[in-house]
Design a protein around this motif. Structure first.
Motif, PDB file in Angstrom:
ATOM      1  N   PRO A  67       0.831  -1.208   0.000  1.00  0.00           N
ATOM      2  CA  PRO A  67       0.000   0.000   0.000  1.00  0.00           C
ATOM      3  C   PRO A  67       0.867   1.260   0.000  1.00  0.00           C
ATOM      4  O   PRO A  67       2.008   1.253   0.477  1.00  0.00           O
ATOM      5  N   LEU A  69       2.358   4.692   1.279  1.00  0.00           N
ATOM      6  CA  LEU A  69       2.782   4.980   2.648  1.00  0.00           C
ATOM      7  C   LEU A  69       2.097   6.248   3.175  1.00  0.00           C
ATOM      8  O   LEU A  69       1.760   7.155   2.418  1.00  0.00           O
ATOM      9  N   ILE A  70       1.955   6.302   4.508  1.00  0.00           N
ATOM     10  CA  ILE A  70       1.260   7.407   5.179  1.00  0.00           C
ATOM     11  C   ILE A  70       2.142   7.977   6.278  1.00  0.00           C
ATOM     12  O   ILE A  70       2.653   7.240   7.118  1.00  0.00           O
ATOM     13  N   THR A  95       5.319   7.799  -0.517  1.00  0.00           N
ATOM     14  CA  THR A  95       4.315   8.420   0.351  1.00  0.00           C
ATOM     15  C   THR A  95       3.171   8.934  -0.497  1.00  0.00           C
ATOM     16  O   THR A  95       3.372   9.761  -1.400  1.00  0.00           O
ATOM     17  N   ILE A 297       5.579  -2.275   7.732  1.00  0.00           N
ATOM     18  CA  ILE A 297       4.705  -1.789   6.663  1.00  0.00           C
ATOM     19  C   ILE A 297       3.305  -1.505   7.201  1.00  0.00           C
ATOM     20  O   ILE A 297       2.652  -0.542   6.784  1.00  0.00           O
ATOM     21  N   GLN A 298       2.826  -2.324   8.125  1.00  0.00           N
ATOM     22  CA  GLN A 298       1.535  -2.021   8.772  1.00  0.00           C
ATOM     23  C   GLN A 298       1.578  -0.648   9.445  1.00  0.00           C
ATOM     24  O   GLN A 298       0.631   0.144   9.350  1.00  0.00           O
ATOM     25  N   THR A 301       1.139   2.159   7.008  1.00  0.00           N
ATOM     26  CA  THR A 301      -0.019   2.131   6.102  1.00  0.00           C
ATOM     27  C   THR A 301      -1.339   2.039   6.882  1.00  0.00           C
ATOM     28  O   THR A 301      -1.892   3.052   7.281  1.00  0.00           O
ATOM     29  N   GLY A 314      -4.637   2.644   2.861  1.00  0.00           N
ATOM     30  CA  GLY A 314      -3.704   1.910   3.708  1.00  0.00           C
ATOM     31  C   GLY A 314      -3.673   0.418   3.534  1.00  0.00           C
ATOM     32  O   GLY A 314      -3.009  -0.282   4.313  1.00  0.00           O
ATOM     33  N   ASP A 323      -3.828   3.242  -4.240  1.00  0.00           N
ATOM     34  CA  ASP A 323      -2.593   3.926  -3.877  1.00  0.00           C
ATOM     35  C   ASP A 323      -1.590   2.833  -3.529  1.00  0.00           C
ATOM     36  O   ASP A 323      -1.644   2.237  -2.444  1.00  0.00           O
TER      37      ASP A 323
END
Length: 571
Positions: A67, A69-70, A95, A297-298, A301, A314, A323
């Motif tokens: 996913p 990134l945030i 991102t 990664i969790q 995301t 996410g 995304d």
């Protein structure tokens, strides 16, 4: 209705989707698995994962699909570029969503600053959500360009893209039930409220959290982190330029609590962004410290999406926004391709989108100072025993120390063997004429001055130097540019970086800003002899922030953060 029918047909294999990422391994942040599967995408949404053929196919055999990134908390202004230029720099690093707190520009321009960020985000392949700044100004002991009350914030809480209330730095105001603070919390009821409560413990922490504050990005120890997790808070693990907490805090992340942890950068400067990357850098660091890659990664995301209530972001699952990023492997985690709603927007570290120019007319021409003279910079002394701000290496903290200085003609005089420099903070929003004067040890500058309009959080002009003439020239240089950073020696401007948007942001792209900053750093270290253990510009920018211990200088005077009151320069 027709769109739903089309998705059903695609998922059932009856018609082809517009795009398929074919042959890669997919990260499932819900189940914690990595498995082979084609990702079927249509109209910007993920439709299904399995075996599919598309109208267009992208071969990702041997690659990992994750996913987008945030970043859970950041200040765009710290990068000194506009939101479109910021997107150009971070999207190639994977991102696709950020949660921005524009309190820097809000301290200068108030509501207009927030509106500028909201307007400038439009049309970008980057989701920019905004948390309304809760503390403008951060304290009453400095002069900002604006004051945002609960009423003014309430006028914007329903704006598209606004998620809630930004970091509540005034934690004493929460604990002691200050009316204006409680009014802001009440205004944001039902929305998420970010925290900023370092070192709070026991009943004070309980009082802070029960007021409705749900996140914390200021933890520096695992013990602090654990106490906040127990209180039900989300923990934002920060790795920025000034504060780097990741390596310590990931020691406390376990499978039992990982879903309450996410990543943020907070303040990250151009050099670090261009050299290291963005949230992808956080992931690589965490993996390097031994964290399971899927957990990392969790955190980058789905955890961030759930924390801030961002539905359909996410994850790689049917119905989620497409995304997506393509990386070379779980351990190396180098981002090769970035898709935003199914469109390829970056590849091989390069943006594939045009930068849209935004209207910045409401956030320029913000430097308004009363004329300053050399006489205004003199420090009269009755005694040669004074309070001095002592810098600490690689830290925003300072020590309050007492020193004997040279006094000449009744005023402070720089002595080359003492390494005690004069510093001034000049109010620059309303031409009040306020000038705070103080003394600083261990900056080690000789033969010049440095001035900047980046001076957290009120962003007045801050200047440091060993002689009044160069200090005055530096003040005039940044004022003439309507903001920026300047280095002066022997009456000559050696170099300057104009920051005309709110005195914080350049019109240029990040590469140009970084090149100029690097030139200025070289001059500061090599020609003016600045202490190599500090970043002169970043260090200077935080010397006016009266919420970081132990002693700081605002336009209103020398401030003892520990006692939360002004103190005399003379002992």
């Amino acid at each position: 209705m027709e769109e739903i029918k089309r998705r059903i047909d695609i998922a059932a294999g009856r018609i082809k989707p517009q795009l398929v990422l074919k042959g890669g391994k997919v990260i499932n942040v819900f189940s914690g698995e990595v498995y082979e599967g084609d990702v079927a995408i249509d109209n910007g949404k993920i439709v299904a994962i399995g075996e599919y053929e598309g109208e267009k196919e992208v071969n990702v055999i041997g690659k990992i699909v994750a996913p987008g990134l945030i970043d859970g908390h950041l200040h765009i202004e710290s990068a000194m570029v506009t939101p479109p230029q910021f997107a150009r720099a971070i999207v190639p690093h994977g991102t696709t969503t950020i949660i921005a707190d524009p309190h820097e520009i809000a301290n200068v321009c108030g509501q207009e600053g927030i509106k500028y960020i909201l307007e400038a985000r439009k049309g970008l392949p980057l989701n920019i959500y905004v948390m309304l700044p809760s503390c403008v100004p951060s304290t009453s002991f400095e002069s900002s360009g604006a004051v945002l009350t609960a009423v003014e914030l309430g006028e914007m809480i329903g704006e598209d893209g606004v998620l809630g209330l930004g970091e509540m730095m005034n934690y004493p105001g929460v604990i002691h039930k200050e009316e204006d603070v409680i009014a802001k919390l009440e205004m944001a009821k039902g929305k998420i409220v970010d925290g900023h409560g370092p070192e709070l413990v026991d009943k004070d922490l309980a009082a802070y959290v029960t007021a409705g504050i749900r996140t914390e990005h200021e933890c520096s120890t695992v013990e602090e982190m654990q106490s906040r997790l127990r209180a039900g808070m989300y923990i934002l693990i920060r790795e920025g330029s000034a504060a780097r907490n990741l390596k310590e805090l990931v020691k406390g992340v376990k499978k039992e609590n990982v879903r309450r942890c996410l990543f943020c950068t907070d303040d990250k400067h151009p050099e670090d962004l261009l050299r290291d990357g963005h949230i992808d850098h956080n992931i690589r660091l965490a993996i390097g410290e031994g964290m399971d890659p899927i957990m990392a990664i969790q955190m980058a995301t789905i955890n961030a999406a759930e924390c801030y209530g961002l539905k359909n972001l996410g994850a790689i699952a049917p119905g989620y926004d497409a995304d997506l990023i393509v990386v070379d492997g779980l351990e190396s985690f180098n981002v090769e391709k970035v898709f935003k709603k199914g469109e390829l927007v970056a590849e091989d570290s390069k943006p594939l989108f045009d930068v849209v120019k935004s209207d910045y007319s409401r956030v320029v021409d913000t430097v308004r100072i009363k004329p300053v003279s050399v006489e205004d910079l003199r420090i009269p002394l009755d005694s040669d025993i004074v309070n001095v701000i002592r810098l600490l290496p690689h830290s925003l903290l300072t020590d309050a120390v007492v020193r004997r200085v040279l006094k000449k003609d009744g005023c402070f005089q720089f002595h080359p063997s003492l390494d005690i420099l004069k510093m001034a903070v000049v109010e620059r929003h309303n031409a009040t004429g306020n000038i705070g004067l103080g003394l600083v040890e261990d900056f080690q500058l000789k033969g010049g001055a440095i001035a900047s309009t980046i001076a957290h959080d009120s962003h007045n002009i801050i200047v440091i130097g060993d002689n009044d003439g160069d200090m005055l020239t530096a003040i005039k240089e940044v004022s003439n540019h309507q903001g920026g950073i300047a280095i002066v020696s022997k009456g000559k401007v050696l170099e300057s970086l104009p920051l005309p948007i709110a005195g914080l942001i350049s019109f240029e792209n990040m590469e140009v800003v970084n090149q100029q900053l690097n030139r200025m750093l070289r001059i500061a270290y090599e020609e003016l002899g600045v202490n190599q253990n500090i970043d002169p510009f970043m260090t200077l920018s935080f010397l006016a922030l009266p919420v970081i211990p132990e002693i700081k200088l605002t336009d209103q005077g020398l401030f003892d953060v520990s006692q939360f009151k002004f103190k005399s320069l003379e002992v």
